[in-house]
Design an enzyme around this catalytic site. Structure first.
Site: not given
Ligand code: COA
Length: 505
Positions: A270, A295, A385, A389
């Site tokens: 992912g 994906e 976001n 997928g």
């Molecule tokens: N509570 C509050 N905020 C949280 C949190 C929680 N439990 N977990 C993460 N955050 C915040 C982070 O602090 C960060 O905040 P910022 O932008 O102010 O710094 C933000 O959310 C994004 O977190 P980050 O660690 O930068 O994200 P990431 O790049 O590791 O992605 C997801 C994590 C969950 C956001 C991302 O995996 C996602 O969008 N997943 C859903 C879609 C998916 O899985 N697609 C893949 C399918 S192929």
């Protein structure tokens, strides 16, 4: 090669016009199906013209807005710029743009967060209303009018089939060598006429390299010469490296116990920093030759293909940072036979994911002690976001792994909580949770044992006492509790973050 030489069809070349003239075909309130998946393959010129129209309308005290349907997220120049001038009525199925996110959470921009594999069929079924315009970036047009796709496949075939009219952007910046990389499958149908998707291995090709569109449907063609938007990336931090190490140890363990073959099963990886770190660690590692049925192709996966550790990657789009993009463009002919870009309905198809036995690795916002996962919402209400997928893969994978640091915001927030504030993946779909602290293997465990695994192996030590205390008190409150909870307290956990900033002891 100039853009004119990329349009070999006379009928299509006759429709060339400016972006402004093409945008004038789009009426306020139209549903527009745009190409684009991550910052790759989105239309560049017509959306910019729509931004200008929306800004002009706003200056007159009027409003010009359309519904934007895409493959997934796009670039700030599309999502962010159009949202900033209130040019989007409704957005689906995924976004990761800060301006769009703010409008969604303010309630001024409607958002449908849809499993990416579901979008095409739901549009065909008419669940979202009629599609007025397909706005698709292509690499070129053949003499017989077939469209050479660009750097993402997404829902482009569906948009072109379902829309009343089509506007093409022919982008001379896209490498001509993309021709032949795609596998566009036209064999899907709605029930009761659906037949099996004949993919038996990640590298199988079952379709054709080009998109189809009747010439009479094409109302405008706009030449462009504009780069894709590289995915912003950060160097892997210490936590990501620790998580990646745990993933490798876990996979090694599974191979040792005969639950995985030595070359593993097709990988799905992912979005985000953590999964890229895992891919980096797999390079030159004990498992080879690898394949991916996933994906997006990220930098880490390109590196695996380059080194030969991975033989083939099936995806729907690229999601490369600046370095990965430069590498791809420098040597694209060498990658053409190793990368297959399919429509997202196929790249994320549950039937194929289940058949191939994908190893799914996705990020998460938080997990609860029983293994329910929240991938999308901060504090249960604010969209981050979207599910993307992750559900397509997790629900149908051979192994569904969710990866995350155990805390965020410098330790002020625990990503392991008593009860998630929003559920995207239920405990039934989550096999393994991995944080920098360790691995919770939830397979075969009833709820109380799952909770103990997660607290012991995934929670940060600062939060373990509070979580253990919660579990113990919930379990002690009498019989009749298969999944012990103290509901008012569980639901107040997130509120306490707000009040106290931290629950650490
Ligand atoms: N509570 C509050 N905020 C949280 C949190 C929680 N439990 N977990 C993460 N955050 C915040 C982070 O602090 C960060 O905040 P910022 O932008 O102010 O710094 C933000 O959310 C994004 O977190 P980050 O660690 O930068 O994200 P990431 O790049 O590791 O992605 C997801 C994590 C969950 C956001 C991302 O995996 C996602 O969008 N997943 C859903 C879609 C998916 O899985 N697609 C893949 C399918 S192929």
């Amino acid at each position: 090669m100039t853009v004119r030489t990329r349009i070999q069809s006379q009928a299509v070349a006759a429709k060339v016009m400016s972006a402004e003239d093409a945008a004038a075909f789009i009426a306020p309130g139209d549903h527009v199906g745009m190409s684009g998946f991550t910052g790759f393959g989105h239309p560049k010129a017509v959306p910019a013209a729509l931004v200008r129209r929306a800004a002009d309308a706003a200056a007159r005290g009027d409003r010009f807005a359309v519904s934007v349907w895409t493959g997934s997220s796009t670039a700030p120049e599309l999502d962010g710029a159009l949202a900033a001038v209130d040019g989007i009525d409704l957005r689906m199925p995924y976004q990761s743009d800060p301006v769009t996110r703010a409008k969604i959470n303010a309630g001024t921009l409607e958002y449908l967060d849809v499993h990416l594999s579901h979008v095409a069929q739901m549009v065909e079924e008419g669940f979202f209303g009629h599609l007025d315009i397909a706005l698709i970036e292509v690499t070129g047009v053949t003499a017989d009018g077939a469209l050479i796709p660009s750097s993402s496949a997404g829902n482009n075939n569906t948009w072109l089939d379902q829309a009343d009219r089509a506007i093409l952007e022919v982008n001379a910046w896209q490498p001509a060598e993309l021709d032949g990389m795609h596998d566009i499958y036209y064999g899907t149908a709605l029930p009761p006429d659906r037949t099996p998707i004949p993919i038996l291995r990640a590298g199988d090709r079952i379709g054709v390299p080009h998109l189809r569109c009747p010439p009479e449907k094409i109302i405008a063609v706009v030449p462009t010469d504009h780069p894709d938007y590289p995915t912003p990336s950060r160097p892997a931090d210490g936590d990501s490296q620790l998580i990646a190490g745990h993933v490798l140890d876990f996979l090694t363990h599974e191979v040792r116990y005969g639950r995985l073959p030595a070359r593993l099963l097709p990988l799905q990886s992912g979005v985000g920093n953590v999964t890229n770190a895992v891919l980096g660690r797999l390079d030159g590692g004990p498992f080879a030759p690898l394949t991916a049925y996933t994906e997006v192709v990220q930098d880490g996966m390109l590196q695996l293909l380059r080194s030969g550790t991975m033989t083939v990657a099936s995806a729907t789009a690229f999601s490369l940072g600046e370095d990965g993009l430069a590498e791809l463009r420098a040597d694209i002919a060498a990658y053409r036979d190793k990368i297959i870009l399919r429509p997202q309905e196929i790249s994320n198809h549950p039937e194929v994911i289940r058949r191939l036995g994908c190893l799914a690795m996705n990020g998460m916002m938080e997990a609860d002690i029983y293994g329910n996962v929240n991938s999308t919402h901060v504090m249960g209400s604010s969209m981050q976001n979207g599910i993307g997928g992750s559900g397509d893969f997790a629900r149908h994978a051979y192994l569904a792994m969710f990866l995350s640091p155990s805390t965020v915001k410098n330790g002020a927030i625990s990503c392991i909580v008593p009860m998630v504030s929003h559920v995207d993946h239920t405990e039934h779909d989550v096999h393994v949770i991995i944080t920098e602290q360790g691995v919770a293997d939830l397979r075969g465990l009833p709820p109380r044992r799952r909770a103990q695994q997660i607290i012991n192996h995934c929670a940060h030590p600062d939060y373990q006492p509070a979580l253990q205390d919660y579990l113990d008190r919930a379990a002690a409150t009498g019989p009749g509790k298969h999944t012990p909870h103290l509901l008012s307290e569980a639901l107040s956990w997130h509120v306490r973050y707000l009040k106290e900033g931290t629950m650490r002891r």
